[in-house]
Structure formats: C-alpha cells, structure tokens
Enzyme design. Structure first.
Site, PDB file in Angstrom:
ATOM      1  N   LYS A  31     -39.175  -3.407  19.660  1.00  0.00           N
ATOM      2  CA  LYS A  31     -39.337  -1.847  19.170  1.00  0.00           C
ATOM      3  C   LYS A  31     -38.308  -1.255  18.445  1.00  0.00           C
ATOM      4  O   LYS A  31     -37.049  -1.553  18.970  1.00  0.00           O
ATOM      5  CB  LYS A  31     -39.537  -1.144  20.612  1.00  0.00           C
ATOM      6  CG  LYS A  31     -40.510  -0.056  20.459  1.00  0.00           C
ATOM      7  CD  LYS A  31     -40.682   0.405  21.752  1.00  0.00           C
ATOM      8  CE  LYS A  31     -41.408   1.737  21.945  1.00  0.00           C
ATOM      9  NZ  LYS A  31     -41.410   2.192  23.091  1.00  0.00           N
ATOM     10  N   VAL A  32     -38.481  -0.916  17.331  1.00  0.00           N
ATOM     11  CA  VAL A  32     -37.278  -0.154  16.483  1.00  0.00           C
ATOM     12  C   VAL A  32     -37.525   1.301  16.051  1.00  0.00           C
ATOM     13  O   VAL A  32     -38.849   1.484  16.044  1.00  0.00           O
ATOM     14  CB  VAL A  32     -36.913  -1.038  15.582  1.00  0.00           C
ATOM     15  CG1 VAL A  32     -36.511  -2.357  15.599  1.00  0.00           C
ATOM     16  CG2 VAL A  32     -38.254  -1.070  14.342  1.00  0.00           C
TER      17      VAL A  32
END
Ligand code: G3P
Length: 218
Positions: free
Chosen positions: A84-85
């Site tokens: 997740k970014v």
C-alpha cells in the site's frame, strides 16, 4: 464483488474470516498502532490464518526506500502481499516500478478522479477512494466511487480495481458496490451490522413461535 476487513485486529479477523465471506484485509499505520503489535507479526498471523490478500502500508521517505521495503515484505510474505502506497509522486513512481515486477500495489488516500487516473496509469492493482473522509469534507464520497467507476469503464481500465475505503456505515457498502466498487474494505463493527435487518429478526421470531406450536402437536 469482494469484502475486505479494514483492521489489524487479528482476533476480529479470525472470527469473521471463519464465516467464509472475507476476501482480504487492509491495514494502515493507524490500524497497526491500535493493535499494539509489530506490523510483521500481524501480517504473519494473517497469512497463517489463510488470508490471501493483505494490504501492507509502506511508510518511507523516497521511492528507493519504498521499493526496498516493498521487496522485503514481498520476499517475506510472498503472494499474499499487497503493497500500500499513498497517492503521491513518490508513491506512484514506486507503484509503477513494483507493478512492472508483478507486485500488487494498492494506491491509498485517493480523493479525486484524477488521482485514480494516475494510480491506474501507474499500474495499481487497487485504487482506494476514501469515502468517509470525502464525506467529512462536504464532498460526496460515493459520487467519487461512481465517477472513478464510470471513467474506468469508458476507458477500458480492467487491471485496476476500485477498493472503497473509509467506510462508515452499511448503507455505504451497498451503494459503493452499486456504483461500481469491486471491493469494499469494512471495519468489523460495520461488517457485523451487514447481517442485520429488523424484518429478518421479526420473521425469525414469528417462525420460532409457530414452530414451537407445530412441535407441541407432534
Ligand atoms: O482503509 C482506509 C481506512 O482505514 C480509513 O478509514 O475511517 O480512518 O477514514 P477512516
């Protein structure tokens, strides 16, 4: 149509995963903090439970550091890993690099159509519009889901799924799917409420009473 749990509380996840209705889990730094556990310990427990899709947020101050941490997580946890970014220039650059290597990326903190467009262009597996937080700021969170879904359909974007996040109530879950979300990530307290309807309870009560009547005559 997939349902993810939005929590790092392994006890809650275990309880609900047993229902067979849960397809994955999303975590974030806040949820990990609330669990009072090390992130890797949470991910390992979820993997051991049998979860096949776990969003693990990377917090880093450069593209290089993000990609490095993503590689570490992917090597350690394998195919269950979704990195997740945030939807920032660095986050999207990392997404692009990781997607090219076949690592799944969830681009989070999406608050506009154009951010979703950039994330899809960067090869994100998921884009996460934050429905509740958009509503908190006097815009329509569910409208955002609808608009992103409409763009993806018109532009033939099939590789990127819409993951409705920051869900605050059951009504939003139904609407998010209706408006084109592929996945809703839901806090366990809200997932619990999805089972409920006053008429189901009333109907059950009536059937139970009538059944007792039938049974007394058998
Ligand atoms: O998945 C993102 C979500 O955890 C954010 O939810 O309620 O903090 O806006 P919330």
């Amino acid at each position: 149509m997939k349902i993810f749990l939005d929590t790092a509380d392994c006890e809650q996840i275990q309880k609900h995963f047993a229902s067979g209705l849960i397809d994955g889990v999303t975590t974030n730094p806040t949820l990990i903090m609330k669990s009072h556990r090390k992130p890797d310990d949470v991910y390992q427990e979820l993997k051991d439970m049998g979860l096949t899709d776990i969003s693990m947020e990377v917090v880093a101050d450069s593209v290089l550091a993000t990609v490095k941490e993503a590689h570490r997580l992917h090597e350690k946890f394998g195919e269950v890993t979704t990195i997740k970014v945030p939807c920032t220039p660095d986050g999207l650059q990392a997404c692009h690099d990781l997607a090219k290597e076949g690592i799944k990326v969830n681009v989070t903190l999406i608050f506009s159509q154009v951010q979703a467009i950039l994330a899809a262009k960067a090869g994100a597996a998921y884009v996460s519009p934050f429905v509740g937080r958009v509503d908190d700021n006097s815009f329509g969170g569910l409208c955002l889901v609808k608009e992103i879904a409409s763009i993806f359909t018109k532009q033939n974007v099939f590789e990127t799924e819409i993951l409705a996040a920051s869900i605050r109530g059951v009504r939003q879950v139904g609407r998010a799917f209706e408006y084109g979300a592929h996945i809703c990530t839901i806090p366990p307290t809200i997932f619990d409420k999805m089972y409920n309807h006053i008429l189901t309870e009333k109907g059950m009560q009536l059937f139970e009473e009538d059944w007792a009547n039938v049974s007394s005559k058998m």
